[in-house]
Design an enzyme around this catalytic site. Structure first.
Site, short mmCIF file in Angstrom:
data_model
loop_
_atom_site.label_atom_id
_atom_site.label_comp_id
_atom_site.label_asym_id
_atom_site.label_seq_id
_atom_site.Cartn_x
_atom_site.Cartn_y
_atom_site.Cartn_z
N ARG A 84 0.81 -1.22 0.00
CA ARG A 84 0.00 0.00 0.00
C ARG A 84 0.85 1.27 0.00
NH1 ARG A 84 -1.98 -3.72 3.45
NH2 ARG A 84 -4.10 -4.51 3.12
N VAL B 94 -3.49 4.43 4.34
CA VAL B 94 -4.42 5.17 5.20
C VAL B 94 -3.71 5.89 6.35
CG1 VAL B 94 -5.00 3.19 6.67
CG2 VAL B 94 -6.65 5.05 6.35
N ASP B 95 -2.64 5.32 6.89
CA ASP B 95 -1.94 5.98 8.00
C ASP B 95 -1.23 7.24 7.53
OD1 ASP B 95 -2.41 3.86 10.09
OD2 ASP B 95 -1.35 2.67 8.58
N ASP C 297 -8.29 -5.03 9.62
CA ASP C 297 -7.34 -6.08 9.99
C ASP C 297 -7.82 -6.81 11.25
OD1 ASP C 297 -4.74 -5.20 8.24
OD2 ASP C 297 -5.77 -3.45 9.05
N ALA D 214 -10.95 -7.11 12.24
CA ALA D 214 -12.08 -7.96 11.86
C ALA D 214 -11.59 -9.26 11.21
CB ALA D 214 -12.99 -7.20 10.89
N ARG D 215 -10.56 -9.13 10.37
CA ARG D 215 -10.01 -10.32 9.72
C ARG D 215 -9.40 -11.27 10.74
NH1 ARG D 215 -7.36 -6.61 4.92
NH2 ARG D 215 -9.09 -6.82 3.42
N ARG E 290 -10.17 -11.57 13.92
CA ARG E 290 -11.24 -12.20 14.71
C ARG E 290 -11.95 -13.28 13.91
NH1 ARG E 290 -13.84 -6.86 17.81
NH2 ARG E 290 -11.93 -6.34 18.99
N HIS F 117 -1.67 -0.12 9.00
CA HIS F 117 -2.52 -0.94 8.15
C HIS F 117 -1.65 -1.37 6.96
CE1 HIS F 117 -5.80 -2.52 5.85
NE2 HIS F 117 -5.70 -1.57 4.90
N THR G 49 -10.41 -4.62 -3.41
CA THR G 49 -11.11 -4.91 -2.16
C THR G 49 -12.16 -3.83 -1.94
OG1 THR G 49 -9.52 -3.63 -0.84
CG2 THR G 49 -9.05 -5.97 -1.15
#
Length: 320
Positions: free
Chosen positions: A94, A128-129, A154, A156-157, A159, A181, A235
Site C-alpha cells: 500500500r 491510510v496511516d 485487519d 475484523a479479519r 477475529r 494498516h 477490495t
C-alpha cells in the site's frame, strides 16, 4: 454548527466509494447521502443506482444524490475514499501509493476546509496511516475529528480467522490488530481472548487438534487484503463495512472502542506519526486514545511500525 441531521458525504465514486455508499445506506440511520467525484457522471450514476434501493420495504427514504464539496458545509460525516488503489499487477504494498494519494488527499482537504471544520472525517484512502497523518497535521482541523480506518478491518479479519479456528462466532473473539494498516501490523496477543479465555488457553478449552500458530495468523491477516485483490481485482466489502461500523458509532455516540488510525502524541512514547491503537469513538470523533497493556515485544513491534511509517512521511516532506 447547524448540521443536516445524519447527513454523510462520500468523496470518491470508485469501487470503494460505491461499496461505502451501499453499506452506509444499509445502516438505516442516515437521512441524506451525497457522493462527490471528479467524474460527475460516475457520481450521478452511483447515486441514482443506490437511490432505487430506498423504495424497498424496510428501507428508509434516504435522499441519495451526487453533489459537490459545498455539501460538506452541513454534513456530520465526510468519508474520503478517492485516489488510485493497488492493482493485482502492482507491487503489492500500500505504501507505493503514498506520493500520489497524498497529493489527492491534499486537494480533497483543501476543498473540504473551505466549507467545514466541524464534520467528522473518516479517511479510507491508502496508505491510510500516511493519508490520515497528512489530513490531521496540515489543515488546522481538529485532530479528534479526523480518523483513518486503520487496522479496524485487519482486526475484523483476525477475529474471523480465530473464530473459524475454534468454531465460534467471530463476534465473541476480542483483541486488536495494531500499528500500520500494512506490512508491519501485528496482533496484540496478550489481549486476545474468546469470552474471557486467554488465547494461550484456547487450545485446551476448545480441545482442538492442531495448535494455533500466532505468526501464521498474523501473516494470514496481513495477506488477506492482497489475496482478495489478486482474486477479484480490488477490495471493497470489508473496508466498506469498516466505514459503516465507524459511522454507526459516531451517529449513535456509542463510546465504542475501535482501533483507528490517528496521530499519536506520546502514547507508548510515540509521537508525530499516525497508526492504530484502540480509541473511544463518539459523536465528537476520537474521544480518547487508549494505552492498553502490551508486552515488551508488542511495544517493540508498535515502535517498528511507527519507524516504518515515519520514513515514508520524511520522504514525502523531503520531496516537497
Amino acid at each position: 454548527m447547524n448540521f443536516v441531521k445524519n447527513k454523510l458525504v462520500v468523496v470518491g465514486a470508485g469501487m470503494v466509494g460505491s461499496a461505502v455508499l451501499n453499506s452506509v445506506l444499509s445502516l438505516n440511520l442516515l437521512s441524506e447521502v451525497v457522493i462527490v467525484d471528479i467524474n460527475d457522471k460516475k457520481a450521478q450514476g452511483e447515486a441514482l443506482d443506490a437511490s432505487h434501493t430506498t423504495s424497498f420495504a424496510y428501507s428508509p427514504n434516504v435522499k441519495v444524490r451526487a453533489g459537490s464539496y459545498e455539501d460538506c458545509k452541513d454534513a456530520q460525516i465526510v468519508v474520503i475514499t478517492a485516489g488510485p488503489s493497488l492493482k493485482p499487477d502492482d507491487k503489492l504494498d500500500r505504501l507505493v501509493l503514498a506520493d500520489t494519494n497524498v497529493k489527492v488527499t491534499d486537494s480533497i482537504m483543501k476543498n473540504i476546509v473551505k466549507y467545514t471544520k466541524d464534520a467528522i472525517i473518516i479517511v479510507v484512502t491508502n496508505p491510510v496511516d500516511i493519508a490520515t497523518y497528512y489530513c490531521q497535521n496540515n489543515f488546522d482541523y481538529p485532530k479528534n475529528r479526523i480518523m483513518g480506518t486503520g487496522t479496524l478491518l485487519d482486526t475484523a479479519r483476525m477475529r474471523k480467522i480465530i473464530g473459524k479456528k475454534y468454531n465460534v462466532d467471530s463476534k465473541n473473539v476480542h483483541g486488536y490488530v495494531l500499528g500500520e494498516h500494512g506490512g508491519s501490523s501485528f496482533t496484540s496477543w496478550s489481549d486476545v481472548n474468546i469470552a474471557g479465555i486467554p488465547f494461550d488457553k484456547l487450545d485446551d478449552i476448545f480441545k482442538v487438534e492442531a495448535h494455533a500458530d500466532k505468526e501464521q495468523i498474523d501473516t494470514e491477516v496481513r495477506d488477506s487484503g492482497i489475496e482478495v485483490l489478486k482474486l477479484k481485482g480490488y477490495t471493497s466489502a470489508g473496508i466498506a463495512m469498516s466505514v459503516s461500523r465507524l459511522v454507526k458509532a459516531i451517529l449513535l455516540n456509542e463510546q465504542s472502542i475501535l482501533p483507528v488510525s490517528s496521530t499519536l502524541e506520546g502514547e507508548y512514547g510515540i509521537s508525530d506519526v499516525a497508526l492504530s491503537i484502540p480509541c473511544v469513538i463518539t459523536s465528537n470523533g476520537i474521544e480518547n486514545k487508549l494505552e492498553i497493556p502490551l508486552s515488551e515485544d508488542e511495544i517493540d513491534k508498535l515502535n517498528k511500525s511507527a519507524d516504518s511509517l515515519k520514513e515514508i512521511i520524511k520522504g514525502l516532506k523531503d520531496n516537497k
